[in-house]
Scaffold this active site. Sequence first.
Site, mmCIF file in Angstrom:
data_model
loop_
_atom_site.group_PDB
_atom_site.id
_atom_site.type_symbol
_atom_site.label_atom_id
_atom_site.label_comp_id
_atom_site.label_asym_id
_atom_site.label_seq_id
_atom_site.Cartn_x
_atom_site.Cartn_y
_atom_site.Cartn_z
ATOM 1 N N ASP A 35 12.036 41.920 27.852
ATOM 2 C CA ASP A 35 12.131 42.127 29.295
ATOM 3 C C ASP A 35 13.565 41.978 29.782
ATOM 4 O O ASP A 35 14.438 41.524 29.046
ATOM 5 C CB ASP A 35 11.201 41.156 30.047
ATOM 6 C CG ASP A 35 11.522 39.697 29.727
ATOM 7 O OD1 ASP A 35 12.227 39.440 28.734
ATOM 8 O OD2 ASP A 35 11.049 38.808 30.446
ATOM 9 N N PHE B 40 15.622 36.488 27.303
ATOM 10 C CA PHE B 40 16.348 35.443 28.019
ATOM 11 C C PHE B 40 17.693 35.168 27.364
ATOM 12 O O PHE B 40 18.727 35.065 28.028
ATOM 13 C CB PHE B 40 15.504 34.162 28.072
ATOM 14 C CG PHE B 40 16.172 33.024 28.788
ATOM 15 C CD1 PHE B 40 16.188 32.958 30.176
ATOM 16 C CD2 PHE B 40 16.804 32.015 28.075
ATOM 17 C CE1 PHE B 40 16.811 31.917 30.831
ATOM 18 C CE2 PHE B 40 17.429 30.962 28.731
ATOM 19 C CZ PHE B 40 17.434 30.918 30.112
ATOM 20 N N CYS C 117 6.204 4.637 20.466
ATOM 21 C CA CYS C 117 5.830 3.501 21.330
ATOM 22 C C CYS C 117 4.930 2.504 20.616
ATOM 23 O O CYS C 117 4.950 1.322 20.932
ATOM 24 C CB CYS C 117 5.148 4.016 22.600
ATOM 25 S SG CYS C 117 6.303 4.837 23.716
ATOM 26 N N ASP D 206 6.276 25.940 28.186
ATOM 27 C CA ASP D 206 7.180 25.566 27.093
ATOM 28 C C ASP D 206 8.511 25.185 27.705
ATOM 29 O O ASP D 206 8.852 25.654 28.804
ATOM 30 C CB ASP D 206 7.415 26.735 26.135
ATOM 31 C CG ASP D 206 8.477 27.669 26.674
ATOM 32 O OD1 ASP D 206 8.190 28.409 27.632
ATOM 33 O OD2 ASP D 206 9.625 27.651 26.167
ATOM 34 N N GLY E 102 13.479 37.001 23.040
ATOM 35 C CA GLY E 102 14.928 36.905 23.036
ATOM 36 C C GLY E 102 15.561 37.561 24.248
ATOM 37 O O GLY E 102 16.785 37.559 24.380
ATOM 38 N N CYS F 63 2.009 7.142 21.318
ATOM 39 C CA CYS F 63 2.781 7.925 20.345
ATOM 40 C C CYS F 63 3.301 6.984 19.252
ATOM 41 O O CYS F 63 3.327 5.770 19.427
ATOM 42 C CB CYS F 63 3.931 8.685 21.016
ATOM 43 S SG CYS F 63 5.422 7.719 21.296
ATOM 44 N N GLY G 204 11.256 34.328 34.399
ATOM 45 C CA GLY G 204 12.267 34.296 35.446
ATOM 46 C C GLY G 204 12.073 33.189 36.455
ATOM 47 O O GLY G 204 12.530 33.290 37.594
ATOM 48 N N HIS H 268 8.648 11.068 21.187
ATOM 49 C CA HIS H 268 7.974 10.498 22.362
ATOM 50 C C HIS H 268 7.931 11.504 23.505
ATOM 51 O O HIS H 268 6.893 11.665 24.165
ATOM 52 C CB HIS H 268 8.681 9.221 22.825
ATOM 53 C CG HIS H 268 8.238 8.788 24.188
ATOM 54 N ND1 HIS H 268 7.056 8.112 24.404
ATOM 55 C CD2 HIS H 268 8.777 8.992 25.423
ATOM 56 C CE1 HIS H 268 6.899 7.902 25.697
ATOM 57 N NE2 HIS H 268 7.929 8.419 26.337
ATOM 58 N N ASP I 179 9.140 34.024 21.598
ATOM 59 C CA ASP I 179 9.764 34.666 22.737
ATOM 60 C C ASP I 179 10.597 35.820 22.185
ATOM 61 O O ASP I 179 11.096 35.765 21.055
ATOM 62 C CB ASP I 179 10.621 33.672 23.512
ATOM 63 C CG ASP I 179 11.004 34.224 24.874
ATOM 64 O OD1 ASP I 179 10.534 35.331 25.230
ATOM 65 O OD2 ASP I 179 11.791 33.564 25.574
ATOM 66 N N CYS J 58 1.577 4.086 26.147
ATOM 67 C CA CYS J 58 1.710 5.337 25.392
ATOM 68 C C CYS J 58 1.286 5.086 23.947
ATOM 69 O O CYS J 58 1.624 4.063 23.357
ATOM 70 C CB CYS J 58 3.155 5.820 25.448
ATOM 71 S SG CYS J 58 3.471 7.252 24.401
ATOM 72 N N GLN K 102 7.770 39.738 36.078
ATOM 73 C CA GLN K 102 9.077 39.382 36.627
ATOM 74 C C GLN K 102 9.073 39.626 38.132
ATOM 75 O O GLN K 102 8.001 39.811 38.710
ATOM 76 C CB GLN K 102 10.180 40.211 35.939
ATOM 77 C CG GLN K 102 10.419 39.829 34.475
ATOM 78 C CD GLN K 102 11.127 38.488 34.329
ATOM 79 O OE1 GLN K 102 11.433 37.807 35.316
ATOM 80 N NE2 GLN K 102 11.338 38.073 33.068
#
Lengths: 398, 398
Positions: free
Chosen positions: B146, B96, B319, B276, B94, B316, B226, B345, B92, B314, B198
């Site tokens: 942005d 944000f 678990c 994400d 940056g 993972c 956004g 998890h 990203d 699960c 945006q």
Amino acid sequence: MNPFQFTLETTSGAARAAQFATPHGVVHSPAFMAVGTLATVKALDPEDLRAMDAQMILANAYHLHLRPGDETIRELGGLHEFMRWDGPILTDSGGFQVFSLEGLRTVDEEGVEFRSHLDGSKRRFTPESVMRIERNLGADVIMQFDHVIPGQSEHAIARDASERSLRWLARCRAEFARQNDVDVIPGRREQALFPIVQGGIHADLRREAARAIREMGDWSGFGIGGLSVGEAKPDMYRILEEVHEELPADRPRYLMGVGFPEDLVEGVRRGVDLFDCVAPTRMGRNGAALTKDGRINLRNARHRADPGPLDEGCDCTTCRRFSRAYLRHLVTADEMLGLRLLSLHNVHFLVALMREARAAVADGTFDAWSDAWLARYLAGERARGAVARPVLPHFKKS
Amino acid sequence: MNPFQFTLETTSGAARAAQFATPHGVVHSPAFMAVGTLATVKALDPEDLRAMDAQMILANAYHLHLRPGDETIRELGGLHEFMRWDGPILTDSGGFQVFSLEGLRTVDEEGVEFRSHLDGSKRRFTPESVMRIERNLGADVIMQFDHVIPGQSEHAIARDASERSLRWLARCRAEFARQNDVDVIPGRREQALFPIVQGGIHADLRREAARAIREMGDWSGFGIGGLSVGEAKPDMYRILEEVHEELPADRPRYLMGVGFPEDLVEGVRRGVDLFDCVAPTRMGRNGAALTKDGRINLRNARHRADPGPLDEGCDCTTCRRFSRAYLRHLVTADEMLGLRLLSLHNVHFLVALMREARAAVADGTFDAWSDAWLARYLAGERARGAVARPVLPHFKKS
């Protein structure tokens, strides 16, 4: 038949390569045991310990009694099942922790009354109650409840504590025997109770304690307690030599709470088989790492762009993958991965050091190997201006 | 040939199963990308991510520029080499983070002047400087710089920010093209620049932005920014539908910063391919876990002696091995292993959720699957009296 068989393979002077069988597998010694106070070796996964071929690990009766409770762990199938470590486990009795609660505990012949470091609640440990706690936890080897004193204690105080520890050992053994018929944890296999040789830095007391313990009967192994608690290093080494002469050759000796690399090598030289210490994980959480050339601190700016591993030639999963630069970045940014990777390397360092010592004993090169190893390590420490190792705080809450 | 090929496999309404090829491997979408802000997915090891078959991960240009510095990472061979993740990475820009530094930054047409959250030092980000930073980091996909605004911003403010983002996109693209001839990282493979749509919660602005971006040329993929920044959920879903209609079907769409399970499923229903969010690792560090029946908090006393896994069924590594009782013990004792196992998890939960969604699209059962999945999850949330998901703090330092 006693499942706790100790088999000497080779010796080199006082140093020994041996196998110590337990219900959860064979410990190849000399060995360093990582400390999992609260049923977790701090920052590590049981898989990490398995991957580095850790032989045996520790947990602590005092801490687990308070949280989550030894009864809870028993209900859940015992410590092995709870923390998912199917290798050998040893529990310390909590004597060291209880006696470290300076000002929060009173001692009499019956036991120790103390206040929990977590919530201040009043508790009482006796040799009998501690045996029940350690039974509930279900480790392979459990330590007696003993009277622990500061490292520099004078003769009279050391004598009193050592003699009380002997009387408490007799009570531990009686309670231990009584519980042998009870199916504490379903499917639980047998446990071994280790006595602890006390006596401070006083050779006569140490020898008397060792002899008295042996006269009480046969034991599967022996703890050597009350060292690395503030006394000078030469005192520790000297006491190990005295104790070595009094303990039977055909039983394992466990030097409690000792885990600096030079002390491990010096200990093996003096007949010690097992060690434990929180130092490697604590150092890892503080951003420090063990190397064959002494300790380094990753916060130091000189590691900023260093593409090399923590310790050249180390085959741990940290060194095989990550640069000092990356590890320094993680440590300065307080990223958890950094603390885990350093802890992993440090524990691996001591586990591998003892593996190396074992191999050197086996092939008859131990003297030369240990001389060379210590010379290199200590030269590195001196070059960095390291003073004597830092004294560990007397009581760390968890 | 452009190495960033996007291949649609199957669709189900707006939902898509696809493959997105990158120089570091193919991303099977829909996919959740774990966030490694500082070149580490908090509390996890790259091996953990590989073991759960994570398709792509994130890192952040703002944070890595400040610490350890993008130049340092370039010198060390780029982000993949630095953090030892050889799969696809997205950075990203940056934007944000910089716009979240309320009171610490000033914006003009040229860029943003701000003070580092670490040491207060004065810095300046422009579309050009951010492109150079992201080039130095060397991720596969890099996001444009942005102008980010709060989720409820009114029309005029949203229009200004969106239009500025478009002008900055043109400058990003020019700088990106200029650097294409420079061998920034030896052996570095090609990067793709993603624009960001945006326009806040205003349908007309979103559509205009999407069209304007498409008119600027061909792109390997599109960010949708956004959202999930304070607006109501129906607003987010509505905007996704508007944007879906304006973006080309044959390019991946990445919905930035969205990671609650229900939003992932709703997003896939509206044509989103990539997501994400820091939520799964942050929740893990707070002692919370995702389950198919909603979130649970391990600090709750009812898990004290529960021998069952976090989430029934699960697969993972948390678990498969550990009980809720053990995890609760670790969390209440602030043991690092607990935070790692919960984070592991939770990230696995979202990665596996998108794998399941992908399989449902592929075999034509997506509508029924997503209805059933949401019904069960949201019923669990309601039964626990969960209110709407907590609003994430607008800026988290690292």
